[in-house]
Design a protein around this motif. Structure first.
Motif, PDB file in Angstrom:
ATOM      1  N   ALA A 197       0.821  -1.208   0.000  1.00 57.32           N
ATOM      2  CA  ALA A 197       0.000   0.000   0.000  1.00 57.32           C
ATOM      3  C   ALA A 197       0.860   1.265   0.000  1.00 57.32           C
ATOM      4  O   ALA A 197       1.975   1.278   0.541  1.00 57.32           O
ATOM      5  N   TYR A 198       0.322   2.306  -0.595  1.00 56.37           N
ATOM      6  CA  TYR A 198       1.010   3.604  -0.672  1.00 56.37           C
ATOM      7  C   TYR A 198       1.477   4.066   0.704  1.00 56.37           C
ATOM      8  O   TYR A 198       2.630   4.494   0.870  1.00 56.37           O
ATOM      9  N   GLN A 199       0.585   4.009   1.699  1.00 54.54           N
ATOM     10  CA  GLN A 199       0.907   4.532   3.033  1.00 54.54           C
ATOM     11  C   GLN A 199       2.177   3.896   3.595  1.00 54.54           C
ATOM     12  O   GLN A 199       2.980   4.574   4.245  1.00 54.54           O
ATOM     13  N   PHE A 200       2.333   2.632   3.351  1.00 53.67           N
ATOM     14  CA  PHE A 200       3.468   1.897   3.892  1.00 53.67           C
ATOM     15  C   PHE A 200       4.737   2.127   3.081  1.00 53.67           C
ATOM     16  O   PHE A 200       5.815   2.392   3.629  1.00 53.67           O
ATOM     17  N   ALA A 201       4.605   2.053   1.760  1.00 51.96           N
ATOM     18  CA  ALA A 201       5.776   2.165   0.886  1.00 51.96           C
ATOM     19  C   ALA A 201       6.489   3.501   1.060  1.00 51.96           C
ATOM     20  O   ALA A 201       7.720   3.555   1.165  1.00 51.96           O
ATOM     21  N   VAL A 202       5.724   4.589   1.112  1.00 49.28           N
ATOM     22  CA  VAL A 202       6.384   5.902   1.167  1.00 49.28           C
ATOM     23  C   VAL A 202       7.134   6.116   2.474  1.00 49.28           C
ATOM     24  O   VAL A 202       8.137   6.838   2.511  1.00 49.28           O
ATOM     25  N   VAL A 203       6.679   5.500   3.545  1.00 53.78           N
ATOM     26  CA  VAL A 203       7.388   5.614   4.826  1.00 53.78           C
ATOM     27  C   VAL A 203       8.763   4.966   4.716  1.00 53.78           C
ATOM     28  O   VAL A 203       9.777   5.536   5.143  1.00 53.78           O
ATOM     29  N   ASP A 214      -4.535  13.948   4.884  1.00 50.93           N
ATOM     30  CA  ASP A 214      -5.140  12.946   5.754  1.00 50.93           C
ATOM     31  C   ASP A 214      -4.283  11.691   5.867  1.00 50.93           C
ATOM     32  O   ASP A 214      -4.450  10.891   6.790  1.00 50.93           O
ATOM     33  N   SER A 215      -3.355  11.497   4.931  1.00 49.58           N
ATOM     34  CA  SER A 215      -2.470  10.330   4.973  1.00 49.58           C
ATOM     35  C   SER A 215      -1.309  10.515   5.945  1.00 49.58           C
ATOM     36  O   SER A 215      -0.724   9.530   6.409  1.00 49.58           O
ATOM     37  N   THR A 216      -0.990  11.756   6.251  1.00 47.81           N
ATOM     38  CA  THR A 216       0.219  12.032   7.032  1.00 47.81           C
ATOM     39  C   THR A 216       0.193  11.439   8.432  1.00 47.81           C
ATOM     40  O   THR A 216       1.187  10.838   8.864  1.00 47.81           O
ATOM     41  N   PRO A 217      -0.895  11.560   9.210  1.00 50.66           N
ATOM     42  CA  PRO A 217      -0.896  10.919  10.535  1.00 50.66           C
ATOM     43  C   PRO A 217      -0.660   9.413  10.461  1.00 50.66           C
ATOM     44  O   PRO A 217       0.003   8.832  11.333  1.00 50.66           O
ATOM     45  N   LYS A 218      -1.197   8.754   9.437  1.00 51.16           N
ATOM     46  CA  LYS A 218      -0.959   7.316   9.275  1.00 51.16           C
ATOM     47  C   LYS A 218       0.528   7.043   9.066  1.00 51.16           C
ATOM     48  O   LYS A 218       1.092   6.103   9.643  1.00 51.16           O
ATOM     49  N   LEU A 238       3.274   4.963  11.399  1.00 56.15           N
ATOM     50  CA  LEU A 238       4.154   3.897  10.917  1.00 56.15           C
ATOM     51  C   LEU A 238       5.618   4.203  11.215  1.00 56.15           C
ATOM     52  O   LEU A 238       6.394   3.308  11.575  1.00 56.15           O
ATOM     53  N   GLN A 239       5.998   5.461  11.073  1.00 55.31           N
ATOM     54  CA  GLN A 239       7.367   5.859  11.412  1.00 55.31           C
ATOM     55  C   GLN A 239       7.659   5.553  12.881  1.00 55.31           C
ATOM     56  O   GLN A 239       8.739   5.042  13.225  1.00 55.31           O
ATOM     57  N   GLN A 240       6.709   5.836  13.735  1.00 56.60           N
ATOM     58  CA  GLN A 240       6.889   5.566  15.163  1.00 56.60           C
ATOM     59  C   GLN A 240       7.032   4.072  15.429  1.00 56.60           C
ATOM     60  O   GLN A 240       7.874   3.647  16.226  1.00 56.60           O
ATOM     61  N   GLN A 241       6.215   3.262  14.749  1.00 53.77           N
ATOM     62  CA  GLN A 241       6.260   1.817  14.970  1.00 53.77           C
ATOM     63  C   GLN A 241       7.557   1.199  14.447  1.00 53.77           C
ATOM     64  O   GLN A 241       8.028   0.186  14.978  1.00 53.77           O
ATOM     65  N   LEU A 242       8.137   1.818  13.428  1.00 52.50           N
ATOM     66  CA  LEU A 242       9.381   1.291  12.840  1.00 52.50           C
ATOM     67  C   LEU A 242      10.626   1.990  13.386  1.00 52.50           C
ATOM     68  O   LEU A 242      11.751   1.661  12.987  1.00 52.50           O
ATOM     69  N   GLY A 243      10.436   2.961  14.277  1.00 54.27           N
ATOM     70  CA  GLY A 243      11.569   3.675  14.852  1.00 54.27           C
ATOM     71  C   GLY A 243      12.273   4.578  13.861  1.00 54.27           C
ATOM     72  O   GLY A 243      13.493   4.737  13.918  1.00 54.27           O
TER      73      GLY A 243
END
Length: 272
Positions: free
Chosen positions: A152-158, A177-181, A185-190
């Protein structure tokens, strides 16, 4: 144009990324056309072109990390099923958590969703101001990998932003609206969180974003200087009239030297 001017005015790099993961929607020849168009308009990027399709193993590694930390789950729900069994889903993208605590049936296709919680994700946008969302209440557990295996886009761009060492993201308001998501993800992946700036989108007389879906007219490659002048006007940069017939290089040099995003503050859309 806004992204190019922001990067150049700050003496930064402007990178080109090709989002080509959604293979069923990739049109033959579209990448060459993108590169040609940018070149004609004088929007020359730094470093080599980054293709998402060349980095599938990197996305899988990040997905494996989230799996090891029990932060994602398999989901067999379809949009049709959600709207039929949960009518509220017809008007909402909030996932009700049906598959969160149950394994998928054997031989059933499934997507991967990330578990969200009630933390508040907030950031200061460079133009839109302070933004805060509760992902669990406003989005629910969102998809990282689709049933058809596409990331998904949200995951790939992170993952991409981290790999390319992106520290400043400028994009259209429609992606706010995608930015908080993505921050979640950035927080979960450090991973580090870039600065964000969301500029207004250009809309037609009906209020729709200019796009292929709304049959917007294609960019005219024969007169790039005229379109650049129009874009600078839409971006509220007030280019002087004497530049109306200037060459592309002169226009861009002026625009970089005078770039000021402040007139775009709090604007969500601009009518053409």
């Amino acid at each position: 144009m806004a992204g190019f001017l922001q990067a150049r005015s700050q003496k930064g790099k402007w990178l080109l990324r090709i989002d080509d993961l959604d293979t069923p929607r990739n049109a033959k020849g579209s990448i060459d056309h993108i590169l040609k168009t940018l070149d004609i308009f004088g929007l020359h990027w730094d470093d080599s072109v980054y293709f998402q399709s060349h980095n599938l193993d990197v996305y899988e590694d990040a997905l494996h990390e989230l799996t090891e930390n029990r932060l994602i789950f398999a989901c067999t729900c379809s949009r049709k099923m959600l709207t039929e069994t949960h009518p509220e889903q017809a008007q909402s993208d909030i996932y009700p958590g049906i598959c969160r605590d149950r394994p998928p049936p054997p031989h059933t296709a499934y997507a991967f969703r990330i578990k969200t919680d009630n933390r508040i994700i907030s950031f200061q946008d460079g133009l839109q101001g302070f933004i805060a969302q509760n992902l669990a209440e406003q989005h629910g557990d969102f998809i990282l990998k689709r049933k058809d295996g596409i990331i998904a886009y949200q995951f790939a761009v992170v993952v991409d932003d981290h790999r390319q060492q992106i520290n400043h993201v400028l994009r259209g308001f429609d992606l706010l609206d995608s930015t908080p998501k993505q921050i979640y993800l950035q927080q979960q992946l450090g991973l580090a969180t870039p600065q964000y700036m969301h500029v207004p989108i250009i809309i037609d007389t009906q209020g729709y974003k200019l796009s292929k879906q709304t049959l917007a007219q294609a960019v005219d490659l024969k007169a790039p200087n005229k379109l650049i002048f129009e874009l600078l006007t839409l971006l509220k940069q007030a280019p002087p009239d004497e530049l109306k017939h200037a060459e592309t290089t002169e226009l861009l040099n002026w625009a970089i030297a005078h770039w000021n995003p402040n007139p775009l503050e709090k604007l969500r859309a601009i009518s053409r």
